[in-house]
Design a protein around this motif. Structure first.
Motif, mmCIF file in Angstrom:
data_model
loop_
_atom_site.group_PDB
_atom_site.id
_atom_site.type_symbol
_atom_site.label_atom_id
_atom_site.label_comp_id
_atom_site.label_asym_id
_atom_site.label_seq_id
_atom_site.Cartn_x
_atom_site.Cartn_y
_atom_site.Cartn_z
ATOM 1 N N TYR A 208 17.442 18.126 30.378
ATOM 2 C CA TYR A 208 17.085 16.814 30.908
ATOM 3 C C TYR A 208 18.319 16.085 31.444
ATOM 4 C CZ TYR A 208 12.609 17.644 28.691
ATOM 5 O OH TYR A 208 11.392 18.185 28.337
ATOM 6 N N VAL A 209 19.466 16.414 30.888
ATOM 7 C CA VAL A 209 20.716 15.860 31.410
ATOM 8 C C VAL A 209 20.928 16.333 32.841
ATOM 9 C CG1 VAL A 209 23.225 15.872 31.172
ATOM 10 C CG2 VAL A 209 21.789 15.653 29.138
ATOM 11 N N VAL A 210 20.630 17.613 33.084
ATOM 12 C CA VAL A 210 20.795 18.184 34.423
ATOM 13 C C VAL A 210 19.704 17.689 35.373
ATOM 14 C CG1 VAL A 210 20.793 20.332 35.753
ATOM 15 C CG2 VAL A 210 21.971 20.238 33.541
ATOM 16 N N LYS A 211 18.445 17.680 34.911
ATOM 17 C CA LYS A 211 17.331 17.340 35.792
ATOM 18 C C LYS A 211 17.253 15.849 36.107
ATOM 19 C CE LYS A 211 14.312 21.125 34.242
ATOM 20 N NZ LYS A 211 13.039 21.467 33.538
ATOM 21 N N PHE A 212 17.469 15.014 35.077
ATOM 22 C CA PHE A 212 17.218 13.580 35.237
ATOM 23 C C PHE A 212 18.435 12.701 34.927
ATOM 24 C CE2 PHE A 212 13.109 15.484 33.846
ATOM 25 C CZ PHE A 212 12.470 15.399 35.072
ATOM 26 N N GLN A 213 19.586 13.318 34.806
ATOM 27 C CA GLN A 213 20.850 12.591 34.622
ATOM 28 C C GLN A 213 20.882 11.747 33.346
ATOM 29 O OE1 GLN A 213 22.303 10.578 38.194
ATOM 30 N NE2 GLN A 213 20.983 11.862 39.459
ATOM 31 N N LEU A 214 20.214 12.210 32.293
ATOM 32 C CA LEU A 214 20.405 11.564 30.998
ATOM 33 C C LEU A 214 21.883 11.666 30.617
ATOM 34 C CD1 LEU A 214 17.392 12.738 28.790
ATOM 35 C CD2 LEU A 214 17.717 10.534 29.879
ATOM 36 N N GLY A 215 22.402 10.643 29.968
ATOM 37 C CA GLY A 215 23.819 10.641 29.621
ATOM 38 C C GLY A 215 24.094 11.421 28.343
ATOM 39 N N TYR A 216 24.994 12.398 28.428
ATOM 40 C CA TYR A 216 25.447 13.153 27.251
ATOM 41 C C TYR A 216 26.923 13.452 27.463
ATOM 42 C CZ TYR A 216 26.085 16.835 23.783
ATOM 43 O OH TYR A 216 26.557 17.591 22.717
ATOM 44 N N ASP A 217 27.764 12.734 26.736
ATOM 45 C CA ASP A 217 29.216 12.880 26.915
ATOM 46 C C ASP A 217 29.880 13.045 25.560
ATOM 47 O OD1 ASP A 217 31.758 12.551 28.603
ATOM 48 O OD2 ASP A 217 32.001 10.979 27.084
ATOM 49 N N VAL A 218 30.782 14.018 25.470
ATOM 50 C CA VAL A 218 31.521 14.275 24.230
ATOM 51 C C VAL A 218 33.000 14.011 24.481
ATOM 52 C CG1 VAL A 218 32.092 15.943 22.435
ATOM 53 C CG2 VAL A 218 29.854 16.030 23.543
ATOM 54 N N LYS A 219 33.591 13.163 23.654
ATOM 55 C CA LYS A 219 34.996 12.790 23.821
ATOM 56 C C LYS A 219 35.786 13.111 22.555
ATOM 57 C CE LYS A 219 37.981 8.780 24.737
ATOM 58 N NZ LYS A 219 37.998 7.307 24.957
ATOM 59 N N ASN A 220 36.921 13.792 22.743
ATOM 60 C CA ASN A 220 37.819 14.080 21.623
ATOM 61 C C ASN A 220 38.594 12.823 21.239
ATOM 62 O OD1 ASN A 220 37.861 17.035 20.812
ATOM 63 N ND2 ASN A 220 38.026 17.213 23.037
ATOM 64 N N GLU A 221 38.681 12.563 19.931
ATOM 65 C CA GLU A 221 39.402 11.387 19.433
ATOM 66 C C GLU A 221 40.497 11.861 18.479
ATOM 67 O OE1 GLU A 221 38.631 8.473 20.535
ATOM 68 O OE2 GLU A 221 36.480 8.377 20.979
ATOM 69 N N SER A 222 41.738 11.482 18.790
ATOM 70 C CA SER A 222 42.845 11.890 17.924
ATOM 71 C C SER A 222 42.895 11.089 16.635
ATOM 72 C CB SER A 222 44.180 11.742 18.670
ATOM 73 O OG SER A 222 44.361 10.389 19.092
#
Length: 256
Positions: A208-222
């Motif tokens: 659904y992220v690919v088809k409808f641009q739902l937001g899914y973001d993973v960020k590394n935190e030090s």
């Protein structure tokens, strides 16, 4: 003749009607004092959610402050045995009632952009928003990856945390929140990322992220500074083995 009477009657009544209307306008202007008599206030969902979130957050802070006052008074009176105090601290760390710091990940989930919603009027609206099971899937994967602590919207997640969907908002510890949803975990970043990648549910979400641009973001935190859980620890429905059930008003855990 009848016509003349009607005209005379209208001439007599018209000034009275105009006088009444003038009085009504004047009264309204006085009461309004230059403002709208029907102000919109926070009639939108977003406004109501933000207002309730602020109110709930204020009550949580008051509860936490009172709890700290009680603990300080107990320490001053020497009412806690040193061995018991250590045991309580160890339990507090395990439960999540103490703050923690360390490296980790932050996962951000968002609904589809408004333009995508407009461009896809025939698509089921449920496919274009983040649901509670999406948040739960991320949380479950992070726990499986060995997370030491997790927070959602900067609120600590513990074993009794309930994640519930109400309308277009998600309720956490009784407080409603709107997207984006930020889920933060402290732990080994490599293991946490692998757990996310291995999750079948998150793999389906990626479609659904690919088809409808739902937001899914993973960020590394030090370095992440995560607050302690400040709510009540009482259980409403679930029970601890060996302990009798006691009434409470706290939320219970929910999951897939």
């Amino acid at each position: 003749m009848r016509r003349l009477r009607r005209i005379s009657l209208w001439r007599a009544v018209a000034p009275l009607a105009l006088l009444c209307a003038g009085l009504l306008f004047a009264t309204s202007a006085t009461n309004a004092r230059g403002t709208d008599l029907r102000p919109s206030r926070n009639t939108t969902l977003a406004g109501l959610v933000e207002e309730q979130s602020r109110r709930s957050a204020s009550l949580v802070r008051q509860h936490a402050a009172l709890t700290q006052d009680i603990e300080k008074l107990q320490e001053q009176q020497g009412s806690i045995d040193p061995a018991l105090a250590k045991q309580l601290k160890d339990l507090a760390d395990a439960v999540g009632t103490t703050p923690v710091t360390g490296p980790g990940l932050t996962v951000t989930l968002k609904d589809a952009p408004s333009q995508v919603v407009k461009d896809n009027p025939d698509v089921d609206a449920d496919w274009l928003v983040i649901h509670q099971q999406d948040i739960q899937a991320v949380v479950n994967a992070l726990w499986a990856g060995g997370a030491d602590a997790i927070s959602i919207q900067n609120h600590r997640v513990i074993s009794t945390t309930g994640i519930k969907c109400v309308g277009n908002s998600v309720v956490l510890h009784g407080v409603p929140y709107l997207p984006p949803y930020k889920i933060t975990a402290i732990g080994d970043r490599r293991k946490l990322q692998k757990a996310l990648d291995d999750s079948q549910y998150i793999e389906n979400l990626q479609d659904y992220v690919v088809k409808f641009q739902l937001g899914y973001d993973v960020k590394n935190e030090s370095s992440i500074s995560m607050p302690a859980y400040e709510g009540t620890l009482d259980l409403q429905s679930a029970t601890v083995p060996g302990f009798p059930r006691t009434p409470s008003t706290s939320p219970t855990a929910s999951g897939r």
